[in-house]
Design a protein around this motif. Sequence first.
Motif, PDB file in Angstrom:
ATOM      1  N   GLU A   1      37.511  33.349  39.378  1.00 38.72           N
ATOM      2  CA  GLU A   1      37.348  32.761  38.051  1.00 38.72           C
ATOM      3  C   GLU A   1      36.231  33.499  37.336  1.00 38.72           C
ATOM      4  O   GLU A   1      35.284  33.966  37.975  1.00 38.72           O
ATOM      5  N   HIS A   2      36.337  33.573  36.011  1.00 33.68           N
ATOM      6  CA  HIS A   2      35.246  34.149  35.221  1.00 33.68           C
ATOM      7  C   HIS A   2      34.046  33.214  35.263  1.00 33.68           C
ATOM      8  O   HIS A   2      34.205  31.993  35.267  1.00 33.68           O
ATOM      9  N   CYS A   3      32.860  33.783  35.267  1.00 39.87           N
ATOM     10  CA  CYS A   3      31.639  32.986  35.144  1.00 39.87           C
ATOM     11  C   CYS A   3      31.569  32.463  33.715  1.00 39.87           C
ATOM     12  O   CYS A   3      31.756  33.219  32.769  1.00 39.87           O
ATOM     13  N   VAL A   4      31.303  31.196  33.574  1.00 41.09           N
ATOM     14  CA  VAL A   4      31.216  30.584  32.248  1.00 41.09           C
ATOM     15  C   VAL A   4      30.055  31.174  31.457  1.00 41.09           C
ATOM     16  O   VAL A   4      30.167  31.440  30.262  1.00 41.09           O
TER      17      VAL A   4
ATOM     18  N   LYS B   1      28.755  46.375  49.835  1.00 42.92           N
ATOM     19  CA  LYS B   1      28.882  46.902  48.480  1.00 42.92           C
ATOM     20  C   LYS B   1      29.834  46.013  47.695  1.00 42.92           C
ATOM     21  O   LYS B   1      30.790  45.471  48.264  1.00 42.92           O
ATOM     22  N   PRO B   2      29.602  45.859  46.397  1.00 40.35           N
ATOM     23  CA  PRO B   2      30.496  45.032  45.578  1.00 40.35           C
ATOM     24  C   PRO B   2      31.966  45.456  45.681  1.00 40.35           C
ATOM     25  O   PRO B   2      32.847  44.602  45.705  1.00 40.35           O
ATOM     26  N   SER B   3      32.230  46.747  45.781  1.00 37.90           N
ATOM     27  CA  SER B   3      33.627  47.203  45.877  1.00 37.90           C
ATOM     28  C   SER B   3      34.280  46.721  47.169  1.00 37.90           C
ATOM     29  O   SER B   3      35.465  46.378  47.182  1.00 37.90           O
ATOM     30  N   ARG B   4      33.524  46.656  48.245  1.00 34.59           N
ATOM     31  CA  ARG B   4      34.069  46.166  49.522  1.00 34.59           C
ATOM     32  C   ARG B   4      34.394  44.675  49.425  1.00 34.59           C
ATOM     33  O   ARG B   4      35.419  44.216  49.912  1.00 34.59           O
ATOM     34  N   ILE B   5      33.498  43.925  48.802  1.00 30.05           N
ATOM     35  CA  ILE B   5      33.726  42.492  48.629  1.00 30.05           C
ATOM     36  C   ILE B   5      34.926  42.262  47.718  1.00 30.05           C
ATOM     37  O   ILE B   5      35.759  41.394  47.975  1.00 30.05           O
ATOM     38  N   SER B   6      35.029  43.034  46.664  1.00 36.66           N
ATOM     39  CA  SER B   6      36.158  42.900  45.745  1.00 36.66           C
ATOM     40  C   SER B   6      37.479  43.144  46.475  1.00 36.66           C
ATOM     41  O   SER B   6      38.445  42.397  46.302  1.00 36.66           O
ATOM     42  N   HIS B   7      37.506  44.157  47.312  1.00 38.73           N
ATOM     43  CA  HIS B   7      38.720  44.451  48.096  1.00 38.73           C
ATOM     44  C   HIS B   7      39.042  43.284  49.036  1.00 38.73           C
ATOM     45  O   HIS B   7      40.199  42.854  49.123  1.00 38.73           O
ATOM     46  N   ALA B   8      38.036  42.774  49.732  1.00 40.35           N
ATOM     47  CA  ALA B   8      38.250  41.664  50.663  1.00 40.35           C
ATOM     48  C   ALA B   8      38.727  40.418  49.915  1.00 40.35           C
ATOM     49  O   ALA B   8      39.649  39.725  50.370  1.00 40.35           O
ATOM     50  N   VAL B   9      38.124  40.127  48.774  1.00 36.32           N
ATOM     51  CA  VAL B   9      38.535  38.956  47.994  1.00 36.32           C
ATOM     52  C   VAL B   9      39.970  39.142  47.487  1.00 36.32           C
ATOM     53  O   VAL B   9      40.745  38.181  47.448  1.00 36.32           O
ATOM     54  N   ASN B  10      40.343  40.362  47.124  1.00 34.29           N
ATOM     55  CA  ASN B  10      41.740  40.619  46.745  1.00 34.29           C
ATOM     56  C   ASN B  10      42.683  40.209  47.867  1.00 34.29           C
ATOM     57  O   ASN B  10      43.714  39.564  47.629  1.00 34.29           O
ATOM     58  N   LYS B  11      42.355  40.597  49.087  1.00 32.78           N
ATOM     59  CA  LYS B  11      43.197  40.255  50.249  1.00 32.78           C
ATOM     60  C   LYS B  11      43.221  38.746  50.487  1.00 32.78           C
ATOM     61  O   LYS B  11      44.262  38.173  50.814  1.00 32.78           O
ATOM     62  N   LEU B  12      42.079  38.096  50.314  1.00 35.21           N
ATOM     63  CA  LEU B  12      42.018  36.645  50.483  1.00 35.21           C
ATOM     64  C   LEU B  12      42.795  35.932  49.383  1.00 35.21           C
ATOM     65  O   LEU B  12      43.414  34.891  49.633  1.00 35.21           O
ATOM     66  N   GLU B  13      42.796  36.497  48.183  1.00 34.46           N
ATOM     67  CA  GLU B  13      43.596  35.938  47.085  1.00 34.46           C
ATOM     68  C   GLU B  13      45.088  36.035  47.416  1.00 34.46           C
ATOM     69  O   GLU B  13      45.844  35.094  47.161  1.00 34.46           O
TER      70      GLU B  13
ATOM     71  N   SER C   1      28.742  38.900  43.245  1.00 37.13           N
ATOM     72  CA  SER C   1      27.514  39.643  43.561  1.00 37.13           C
ATOM     73  C   SER C   1      26.712  38.958  44.669  1.00 37.13           C
ATOM     74  O   SER C   1      26.091  39.625  45.496  1.00 37.13           O
ATOM     75  N   GLU C   2      26.733  37.625  44.699  1.00 36.92           N
ATOM     76  CA  GLU C   2      26.049  36.898  45.771  1.00 36.92           C
ATOM     77  C   GLU C   2      26.732  37.131  47.108  1.00 36.92           C
ATOM     78  O   GLU C   2      26.065  37.286  48.133  1.00 36.92           O
ATOM     79  N   LEU C   3      28.056  37.138  47.102  1.00 34.20           N
ATOM     80  CA  LEU C   3      28.784  37.417  48.335  1.00 34.20           C
ATOM     81  C   LEU C   3      28.428  38.803  48.866  1.00 34.20           C
ATOM     82  O   LEU C   3      28.222  38.986  50.070  1.00 34.20           O
TER      83      LEU C   3
ATOM     84  N   TRP D   1      32.091  37.414  37.901  1.00 33.76           N
ATOM     85  CA  TRP D   1      33.233  36.742  38.519  1.00 33.76           C
ATOM     86  C   TRP D   1      32.752  35.822  39.624  1.00 33.76           C
ATOM     87  O   TRP D   1      31.774  36.103  40.318  1.00 33.76           O
ATOM     88  N   LEU D   2      33.467  34.730  39.778  1.00 34.38           N
ATOM     89  CA  LEU D   2      33.228  33.782  40.866  1.00 34.38           C
ATOM     90  C   LEU D   2      34.379  33.871  41.861  1.00 34.38           C
ATOM     91  O   LEU D   2      35.528  34.085  41.476  1.00 34.38           O
ATOM     92  N   ALA D   3      34.062  33.664  43.117  1.00 35.54           N
ATOM     93  CA  ALA D   3      35.076  33.486  44.151  1.00 35.54           C
ATOM     94  C   ALA D   3      35.043  32.012  44.534  1.00 35.54           C
ATOM     95  O   ALA D   3      33.974  31.443  44.748  1.00 35.54           O
ATOM     96  N   VAL D   4      36.222  31.397  44.591  1.00 35.80           N
ATOM     97  CA  VAL D   4      36.338  29.974  44.885  1.00 35.80           C
ATOM     98  C   VAL D   4      37.237  29.801  46.103  1.00 35.80           C
ATOM     99  O   VAL D   4      38.368  30.302  46.127  1.00 35.80           O
ATOM    100  N   LEU D   5      36.735  29.098  47.105  1.00 39.33           N
ATOM    101  CA  LEU D   5      37.523  28.805  48.296  1.00 39.33           C
ATOM    102  C   LEU D   5      38.551  27.729  47.961  1.00 39.33           C
ATOM    103  O   LEU D   5      38.203  26.651  47.485  1.00 39.33           O
ATOM    104  N   THR D   6      39.821  28.026  48.202  1.00 35.12           N
ATOM    105  CA  THR D   6      40.888  27.061  47.940  1.00 35.12           C
ATOM    106  C   THR D   6      41.026  26.090  49.102  1.00 35.12           C
ATOM    107  O   THR D   6      40.463  26.303  50.180  1.00 35.12           O
TER     108      THR D   6
END
Length: 154
Positions: free
Chosen positions: A88-91, A68-80, A59-61, A97-102
Amino acid sequence: MTRWLNDDEQRAWRAFGLASRLLTDRLERDLLAGAGMPPTYYELLVLLSEAPERTMRMSELAHWTNSKPSRISHAVNKLEEKGWVRREHCVDDRRGWLAVLTDDGLTALAATAPRHVASVREHLIDLLTPEQLRQLEDISQVLLDHLIEPGGAQ
């Protein structure tokens, strides 16, 4: 009653609008040609690289990219898929959900950043005098202060 733009205002508006579009287009083309990376992916990698522990809520991203969250989700899918980001799930929030840079994502960003900075320099920064650069910052801040609503929502 409509306050029409006078000739000076019209010239300034049209020059600003066209220059903004052309600059954005050029920077996007250079990023794609030089690194094969769309601007959205680059922006997400930069945000994650600057975040504590290279981690941000999805949501922060979305907020910081004005997306929109759906656009970010799609982009993060591609980055994954590229191995540059993992989710990762938020504790403290099972729905979040969290996005973590590898490490691979950080390496990809490090390889891309010099090309992007060179493009920004070539097409904007190095064309301006120091005084014009200060004016650009001042003008941009006035626009941001007006366009970003209290609480950070656009």
